[in-house]
Structure formats: C-alpha cells, structure tokens
Motif scaffolding. Structure first.
Motif, PDB file in Angstrom:
ATOM      1  N   GLN A 126       0.849  -1.185   0.000  1.00 55.58           N
ATOM      2  CA  GLN A 126       0.000   0.000   0.000  1.00 55.58           C
ATOM      3  C   GLN A 126       0.886   1.236   0.000  1.00 55.58           C
ATOM      4  O   GLN A 126       1.870   1.306   0.762  1.00 55.58           O
ATOM      5  CB  GLN A 126      -0.923   0.015   1.225  1.00 55.58           C
ATOM      6  N   SER A 127       0.562   2.211  -0.828  1.00 55.56           N
ATOM      7  CA  SER A 127       1.342   3.437  -0.872  1.00 55.56           C
ATOM      8  C   SER A 127       1.068   4.268   0.386  1.00 55.56           C
ATOM      9  O   SER A 127       0.033   4.110   1.043  1.00 55.56           O
ATOM     10  CB  SER A 127       1.004   4.249  -2.120  1.00 55.56           C
ATOM     11  N   VAL A 128       2.015   5.178   0.680  1.00 54.31           N
ATOM     12  CA  VAL A 128       1.850   6.039   1.847  1.00 54.31           C
ATOM     13  C   VAL A 128       0.633   6.948   1.667  1.00 54.31           C
ATOM     14  O   VAL A 128      -0.106   7.205   2.625  1.00 54.31           O
ATOM     15  CB  VAL A 128       3.122   6.884   2.073  1.00 54.31           C
ATOM     16  N   GLU A 130      -2.136   6.284  -0.025  1.00 50.52           N
ATOM     17  CA  GLU A 130      -3.350   5.491   0.212  1.00 50.52           C
ATOM     18  C   GLU A 130      -3.553   5.254   1.714  1.00 50.52           C
ATOM     19  O   GLU A 130      -4.682   5.312   2.208  1.00 50.52           O
ATOM     20  CB  GLU A 130      -3.255   4.161  -0.521  1.00 50.52           C
ATOM     21  N   TYR A 131      -2.462   4.981   2.404  1.00 49.94           N
ATOM     22  CA  TYR A 131      -2.558   4.767   3.848  1.00 49.94           C
ATOM     23  C   TYR A 131      -3.047   6.030   4.546  1.00 49.94           C
ATOM     24  O   TYR A 131      -3.911   5.977   5.426  1.00 49.94           O
ATOM     25  CB  TYR A 131      -1.195   4.340   4.390  1.00 49.94           C
ATOM     26  N   ALA A 132      -2.509   7.183   4.157  1.00 48.41           N
ATOM     27  CA  ALA A 132      -2.890   8.457   4.779  1.00 48.41           C
ATOM     28  C   ALA A 132      -4.350   8.799   4.520  1.00 48.41           C
ATOM     29  O   ALA A 132      -4.986   9.466   5.342  1.00 48.41           O
ATOM     30  CB  ALA A 132      -1.988   9.577   4.273  1.00 48.41           C
ATOM     31  N   ASN A 133      -4.915   8.347   3.393  1.00 48.77           N
ATOM     32  CA  ASN A 133      -6.317   8.639   3.073  1.00 48.77           C
ATOM     33  C   ASN A 133      -7.290   8.003   4.059  1.00 48.77           C
ATOM     34  O   ASN A 133      -8.461   8.398   4.118  1.00 48.77           O
ATOM     35  CB  ASN A 133      -6.649   8.179   1.655  1.00 48.77           C
ATOM     36  N   ALA A 154       2.566  -2.702   4.230  1.00 45.41           N
ATOM     37  CA  ALA A 154       1.832  -3.878   3.748  1.00 45.41           C
ATOM     38  C   ALA A 154       0.521  -3.941   4.520  1.00 45.41           C
ATOM     39  O   ALA A 154       0.502  -3.710   5.738  1.00 45.41           O
ATOM     40  CB  ALA A 154       2.638  -5.151   3.960  1.00 45.41           C
ATOM     41  N   ALA A 155      -0.569  -4.230   3.804  1.00 47.74           N
ATOM     42  CA  ALA A 155      -1.885  -4.219   4.454  1.00 47.74           C
ATOM     43  C   ALA A 155      -2.751  -5.343   3.902  1.00 47.74           C
ATOM     44  O   ALA A 155      -2.581  -5.792   2.766  1.00 47.74           O
ATOM     45  CB  ALA A 155      -2.573  -2.866   4.257  1.00 47.74           C
ATOM     46  N   LEU A 170       0.919  -3.129   8.394  1.00 49.04           N
ATOM     47  CA  LEU A 170       2.277  -3.147   8.930  1.00 49.04           C
ATOM     48  C   LEU A 170       3.026  -1.970   8.303  1.00 49.04           C
ATOM     49  O   LEU A 170       3.280  -1.962   7.097  1.00 49.04           O
ATOM     50  CB  LEU A 170       2.980  -4.469   8.595  1.00 49.04           C
ATOM     51  N   VAL A 171       3.360  -0.987   9.113  1.00 45.31           N
ATOM     52  CA  VAL A 171       4.019   0.231   8.627  1.00 45.31           C
ATOM     53  C   VAL A 171       5.475   0.180   9.097  1.00 45.31           C
ATOM     54  O   VAL A 171       5.747   0.235  10.300  1.00 45.31           O
ATOM     55  CB  VAL A 171       3.329   1.493   9.162  1.00 45.31           C
TER      56      VAL A 171
END
Length: 267
Positions: A126-128, A130-133, A154-155, A170-171
């Motif tokens: 997952q891109s950063v 996308e994660y931040a959204n 990874a998600a 997992l960041v």
C-alpha cells in the motif's frame, strides 16, 4: 559624762587618722603599644615564613628531574583468531533472526485471512498516500509519515459475516530505526484513548511491551445500522502494527485481542 555616753562616743567616733588612712594605689600602665608591636612582628614573621617556604619548595621542585607523562597511545587490541574454515557458527535461522525476517517480504508477515473470510479492500503493498487517506486529516498524516521516514506499508483487509470488516497494516520505517514506529504508535494510542470514551488507556496486548487495544461504545444514528468498532496499536522494532475492526454487532474484547496477539507472533 555617763558610762552610756562614754560607750556611745567610743563606738561612733572615727578611728585615728593614722590607722584608717591608706596611700592611693599606683596607676596600672597597660603595655598596649608593646602588645600591638609584638603581634605585628609575629604576623610579619608568619608571612615571611610562608613566602620563604613557598620559594624553597619551588626551588626544590625546579631542581628535580621532570616526571614523564603517561603515553597517550593504548596497547593494541587483541582480536580473537578467526575460526578455521568449516568451523564457523551457523547463521541464525530466519525464524530466529527478526531483522532478516523484517527486511524480507513484509507481505508474508501479515496475518492470513480467516477461513471463509472475503477479501475486501487492500491486500498487499500500500502506498503512503493510500494509507494516509484512511485518516481524518490525510494531508497532515502524509507529511508526518514522510517526516518520520516511512519505508513501506503492507496491508490486508477482509470481511466476515454480514458486516464485520477488518484491516491489518504493517508500517515499516527506514534505517532500521524504532523512532519512526514508536512516534507513530504513540500518536495513534493518544488519539485512540481520547476517542469516544475508549476506557482510559485501553487494554494491554500481552507480550507486546507497549501494545494496546481499544473497544468503543456503540454509535447509533436514526436510519442507520448500529456501528461498533475496535482497534489495536502495537510497536515491534521498526514496524508499527495498526488493526481496525468494525461491525454492526457488538465486538467482543477477545476478538480484537486475539487478532492482535496472532499478528504479533508473526513478527
């Protein structure tokens, strides 16, 4: 003159001048100047003695041979001799070498979907952005994660039953540093503790060190299904573990706790 008068006159009459008069005592002359002069001489002698002793001490020290200083260099370090070829210790297996495991494919460390669960959403890298959204302030979260040195994410998400949805992220942070993971986890735990009366500081995830999980009161809104949710936030080395769970039915504490412990064991 009667006898009584004779006796009275005898008792009250002053004695003869020759018997009562005494010569005045000579004046006492205090040797003030002599005392001050003596004290001054003693003080001068003490000063001269101190100066003279110091001078003699310096003179003796000057005549002595100089004492050499200790060498600045240290003796050479003794390194153990390398083992003969073929006798080197075996490298740690991947199961015991955590850093080697973490530096591998992070997706393989994600907890698998439960049997019968349906994929729903992210599954893999997952891109950063996308994660931040997924946060209420995406722009701020994106800047914060980049500043902390996020390396990769990874998600995996899935759905079970009618409405239960789960996401595990997992960041991982760069330079094998725990600082980024610790800061992210600390911030998320502070937010989780304030959200909707989570119950002080949540509950401890056993064996995690600083991991916590939270189960929130139900949200109700006219015309909508009840909304229950829970989360777990854990740090393991340079990895932050974020678990989200939601459902239209009540979420038991053991459900979020068990999932957090399973994911922690894989790291």
């Amino acid at each position: 003159m009667s006898i009584e008068e004779s006796i009275q006159n005898t008792d009250t009459a002053p004695p003869p001048e020759s018997e009562t008069a005494t010569e005045p005592a000579p004046p006492v002359i205090r040797p003030r100047r002599r005392v001050l002069r003596t004290v001054g001489l003693i003080a001068v002698a003490a000063v001269l003695g101190l100066v003279g002793g110091t001078a003699v001490g310096y003179g003796i020290q000057a005549e002595r041979e100089p004492t050499p200083l200790a060498a600045l260099n240290q003796p050479p370090l003794v390194h153990p001799k390398p083992l003969p070829k073929g006798q080197e210790p075996e490298p740690l297996p991947e199961a015991e070498d955590r850093q080697a495991k973490w530096d591998g494919d992070l997706r393989k460390l994600l907890v698998p979907r439960p049997k019968g669960a349906r994929a729903d959403g992210q599954d893999g890298w997952q891109s950063v952005a996308e994660y931040a959204n997924g946060f209420t302030r995406p722009e701020w979260t994106l800047r914060s994660e980049l500043a902390l040195g996020v390396r990769r994410i990874a998600a995996r998400s899935w759905r079970t039953g009618e409405d239960r949805w789960v996401k595990v992220s997992l960041v991982q942070y760069r330079a094998k540093s725990v600082v980024g993971a610790l800061r992210h986890v600390t911030h998320e735990q502070a937010f989780a503790s304030r959200e909707e009366e989570a119950g002080d500081f949540g509950e401890e995830v056993k064996g995690s060190g600083n991991g916590r999980y939270y189960v929130y009161p139900v949200r109700r809104k006219a015309g909508h299904l009840d909304f229950h949710h829970a989360r777990a936030v854990i740090q393991r080395g340079d990895i932050a573990i974020i678990i989200l769970m939601s459902d239209s039915r009540k979420i038991a504490e053991k459900d979020i706790r068990s999932l957090a412990e399973q994911q922690l064991e894989r790291l």
